[in-house]
Design an enzyme around this catalytic site. Structure first.
Site, short mmCIF file in Angstrom:
data_model
loop_
_atom_site.label_atom_id
_atom_site.label_comp_id
_atom_site.label_asym_id
_atom_site.label_seq_id
_atom_site.Cartn_x
_atom_site.Cartn_y
_atom_site.Cartn_z
N CYS A 2 0.82 -1.21 0.00
CA CYS A 2 0.00 0.00 0.00
C CYS A 2 0.87 1.27 0.00
CB CYS A 2 -0.94 0.07 1.19
SG CYS A 2 -2.06 -1.32 1.31
N ARG A 27 4.15 -0.56 -4.57
CA ARG A 27 3.80 -1.05 -3.24
C ARG A 27 2.47 -1.80 -3.22
NH1 ARG A 27 6.74 1.26 0.69
NH2 ARG A 27 5.15 0.72 2.21
N TRP A 74 -2.62 -2.84 -1.73
CA TRP A 74 -2.34 -4.27 -1.86
C TRP A 74 -3.26 -4.94 -0.86
CZ3 TRP A 74 -0.62 -8.48 1.01
CH2 TRP A 74 -0.15 -9.57 0.28
N ASN A 100 -2.02 1.85 5.58
CA ASN A 100 -1.12 0.78 5.13
C ASN A 100 -0.84 -0.06 6.36
OD1 ASN A 100 1.01 -0.75 4.15
ND2 ASN A 100 2.50 0.90 4.36
N GLY A 101 -0.96 -1.39 6.25
CA GLY A 101 -0.67 -2.27 7.39
C GLY A 101 -1.87 -3.12 7.74
N GLU A 481 17.61 -18.15 -6.75
CA GLU A 481 17.26 -16.78 -7.11
C GLU A 481 16.72 -16.73 -8.55
OE1 GLU A 481 16.58 -14.22 -5.71
OE2 GLU A 481 16.84 -12.60 -7.15
N LYS A 485 12.97 -15.48 -9.54
CA LYS A 485 12.76 -14.38 -10.50
C LYS A 485 11.78 -14.82 -11.58
CE LYS A 485 14.01 -11.88 -8.96
NZ LYS A 485 14.52 -11.23 -7.79
N GLU A 488 8.13 -15.33 -10.26
CA GLU A 488 7.53 -14.05 -9.84
C GLU A 488 6.92 -13.29 -11.02
OE1 GLU A 488 9.72 -11.60 -6.35
OE2 GLU A 488 11.01 -12.07 -8.03
N HIS A 504 17.27 -37.77 -5.84
CA HIS A 504 16.44 -38.04 -4.66
C HIS A 504 15.02 -37.54 -4.86
CE1 HIS A 504 19.97 -39.41 -2.58
NE2 HIS A 504 20.61 -38.32 -2.98
N LYS A 603 6.32 -4.78 -3.64
CA LYS A 603 7.75 -4.56 -3.46
C LYS A 603 8.16 -4.62 -2.00
CE LYS A 603 11.83 -3.31 -4.90
NZ LYS A 603 12.54 -4.45 -5.50
C1 G6P Z 1 9.18 -8.77 -1.41
C2 G6P Z 1 9.82 -8.33 -2.71
C3 G6P Z 1 11.09 -9.12 -2.96
C4 G6P Z 1 12.03 -8.97 -1.78
C5 G6P Z 1 11.36 -9.37 -0.46
C6 G6P Z 1 12.19 -8.95 0.73
O1 G6P Z 1 8.70 -10.08 -1.54
O2 G6P Z 1 8.92 -8.53 -3.79
O3 G6P Z 1 11.73 -8.61 -4.12
O4 G6P Z 1 13.15 -9.77 -1.96
O5 G6P Z 1 10.10 -8.69 -0.33
O6 G6P Z 1 12.24 -7.56 0.74
P1 G6P Z 1 13.37 -6.69 1.40
O7 G6P Z 1 12.96 -5.29 1.10
O8 G6P Z 1 13.34 -7.00 2.87
O9 G6P Z 1 14.66 -7.06 0.77
#
Ligand code: G6P
Length: 608
Positions: A2, A27, A74, A100-101, A481, A485, A488, A504, A603
């Site tokens: 948010c 956000r 969000w 927000n929250g 990672e 990616k 996502e 396994h 984000k």
């Molecule tokens: C969200 C974002 C990710 C990020 C994660 C941790 O899921 O979409 O890209 O890695 O939060 O966020 P931070 O700001 O703590 O690195």
């Protein structure tokens, strides 16, 4: 999670709010809304869907107003819908709130307020606050907000306006970011700095439990008992352009391209003209390091993947035992933490709720808490005892790229620093490694230049519904990672497997035409990876391999190969991951996905 923008001044508030919300859309983007003062009333507009819908509405039906608040959502409580969008109001629309929250005790409050005759129109926790403020209001909205704070439980940032007091916007925060922008004859509230940067660089970073009152002429900050507090101004030095797309089609692509520069900047912790690492605000001494018998790295998402590599580096160079934990697991698993523990929290945003909770748990048990973060003034920054900044610049795309590689560079700096302090790494070894690290911007640039080749892979395989990433040692973490990616932003199901684990279980999923990404950058594990590639190809997999240029044997085993320059095994994750970022990016664009705003994600995850 948010985004909030508030404006009071002389400009058209809808222009400022909409432009600010555009910068905060990362956000959350399930819905957007705003409330503006007009003719002694507050007009509210809110719509499910992207900000653009609100924007078009305002274009066609403008509101003449110089004060208002806005929100991009969000969804947590209640599905994305017009009615669940913010702002929320009391019944006569005289008190308006954006939030927000999460309000944890909202059900209990909703029940009580309903019994007292309040009618609810949405499923949100936020609406409870609008009615609660109505119940508490006795002609002074600041006082009502103050009382409200001792009733609501949870994490929040609020902006509140009241029809009877049209000269002020009130902001409060607890465990959710909120900043104040200070202008001349105008003031701003926002969840993040980019929202206000076109108008001012003078910022106040709010602390938990503070109440801020913004009028046209000034800003006053109160603590929760009502005493006025001095305002410490933070001057933003980075450029508004840094948070703009700058000609790229997506923020993610721009941020991938910014990686050589981010790496270069972060390498400054290891200056070339000195034989030591200089970590600025990190004050950990040799004696401290001798005292710690345990290092924890805690983080979420991509930052957690950086932590896995951090463990490898700290164990190797500083010979300290390291555990890496997902913050949401660490905080609920009763970990062994005391004065002999060093906890390193990694967070791009510095606002991730679980990471913050893990830090607090460690601190309460006597541990030293160090942070690696990209955001100066963030909660993680403020709560850690030692802080190292990743110098990536603002990262906007939900899928983290440049923050991750600069987290890795920071972890090289930390591990080498600890190694030098402890004497487990000699100066000569350090200097040799640093020399290699300084080649990284060039190595990464060469990969970015191969973008078109990577795009071809995505074009060819874009209809795949499953993909597997395999690797050993450090490569296995890079696989995690790469897989994250991809899923996502392209919504392709994917898994990362340590190649030694294939037999396994995961190999059961390989069939004719399955796409397997094989990372083979670790020289001492190269032969083993060749065997793993043969095993999956024997079951019909199509293998795209990534390896060092000198390991040409790979071309005979894989269907396609991409090379990185020859370099020590320990630094291959940075160039290798750039290939995987580009791969994910192109898969997503080829499949028509919204790269910068993937579904269901945000984000900055400021709720649990
Ligand atoms: C969200 C974002 C990710 C990020 C994660 C941790 O899921 O979409 O890209 O890695 O939060 O966020 P931070 O700001 O703590 O690195």
């Amino acid at each position: 999670m948010c985004g909030i923008v508030g404006y009071i001044g002389e400009k058209q508030c809808t222009d400022v709010i909409l432009s600010g919300l555009t910068k905060l859309e990362y956000r959350g983007y399930d819905s957007a809304g705003l409330a503006a003062f007009k003719d002694k009333a507050i007009e509210t507009r809110k719509f499910k869907g992207r900000l653009q819908i609100l924007d078009e509405n305002i274009k066609h039906h403008p509101i003449e107003s110089t004060m208002g608040i806005g929100h991009t959502r969000w969804a947590t409580h209640g599905a994305p819908s017009d009615v669940n969008s913010h702002p929320h109001t009391n019944e006569d629309h005289s008190i308006v709130v954006v939030h927000n929250g999460i309000i944890e005790n909202y059900l209990e409050l909703r029940e009580r307020l309903s019994k007292n005759g309040y009618k609810f129109t949405s499923q949100t926790d936020t609406e409870v606050v609008a009615h609660l403020l109505d119940e508490l209001y006795r002609g002074d909205i600041i006082d009502a907000v103050r009382q409200m704070l001792s009733i609501v439980k949870g994490s929040y940032a609020f902006a509140v306006v009241c029809k009877n007091e049209p000269d002020k916007i009130i902001g409060v925060r607890k465990d959710s970011p909120l900043i104040v922008g200070l202008g001349k004859g105008e003031n701003f509230l926002a969840s993040d700095i980019p929202a206000i940067l076109p108008y001012t660089r003078e910022v106040y970073l709010m602390q938990d439990d503070e109440i801020v009152v913004c009028t046209r002429d000034g800003v006053t900050v109160y603590d929760k008992d009502g005493s006025e507090k001095p305002i410490e101004i933070f001057h933003v030095t980075w450029n508004a352009i840094d948070a703009e797309k700058g000609g790229y089609e997506h923020f993610m692509l721009k941020e991938i391209h910014e990686q050589p520069e981010g790496i270069r900047k972060t390498l400054h912790y290891m200056p070339e003209d000195k034989d030591e690492v200089i970590l600025g605000d990190v004050k950990i001494t040799k004696e401290d390091l001798q005292r710690y018998n345990k290092v924890y790295i805690v983080a979420c998402g991509t930052a957690y993947h950086a932590g896995l590599i951090g463990k490898y580096l700290i164990e190797k160079y500083a010979r300290m035992s390291v555990e890496v934990d997902i913050a949401s697991e660490f905080r609920y698993r009763n970990p062994i933490v005391d004065e002999q523990t060093l906890l390193i929290a990694i967070s791009q945003s510095g606002e991730t709720a679980d990471t913050l909770a893990a830090m607090r748990l460690a601190k309460n048990n006597g541990a030293r808490v160090m942070a690696i973060t990209n955001v100066i003034g963030s909660s993680v920054d403020r709560e850690a005892q030692d802080v190292l900044y990743t110098l990536a610049g603002p990262e906007i795309a939900v899928a983290s790229t440049k923050a991750y590689v600069t987290q890795l560079v920071s972890l090289y700096a930390v591990s080498l620093h600890f190694g030098l302090l402890k004497g487990t790494l000699t100066k000569d070894e350090y200097i040799a490694l640093r020399r290699e690290l300084y080649h990284l911007p060039g190595y990464v640039q060469r990969i970015i230049d191969l973008d078109k080749k990577i795009q071809n892979i995505a074009k060819e395989h874009k209809d795949k519904e499953d993909m597997y990433f395999i690797g050993r040692g450090l490569d296995s973490y890079v696989c995690m990672e790469g897989s994250l990616k991809l899923k996502e932003i392209s919504y392709i199901h994917s898994e990362a497997a340590a190649a030694g684990e294939l037999k396994h279980g995961p190999i059961a999923l390989i069939e004719e035409g399955t796409l397997v990404i094989a990372l083979c950058t670790q020289d001492f594990l190269f032969e083993k990876m060749l065997s793993n590639i043969q095993e999956v190809r024997a079951r019909g997999a199509y293998v795209v391999a990534f390896s060092k240029r000198s390991n040409e044997a790979i071309t005979k085993e894989a269907d396609e190969t991409f090379f990185i320059d020859d370099m020590p095994d320990d630094i291959t994750p940075i160039p290798t991951v750039v290939y995987l970022q580009l791969l994910a990016y192109h898969f997503a664009t080829e499949r028509g996905c919204d790269v910068d705003k993937p579904r269901n994600l945000a984000k900055s995850v400021t709720v649990e």
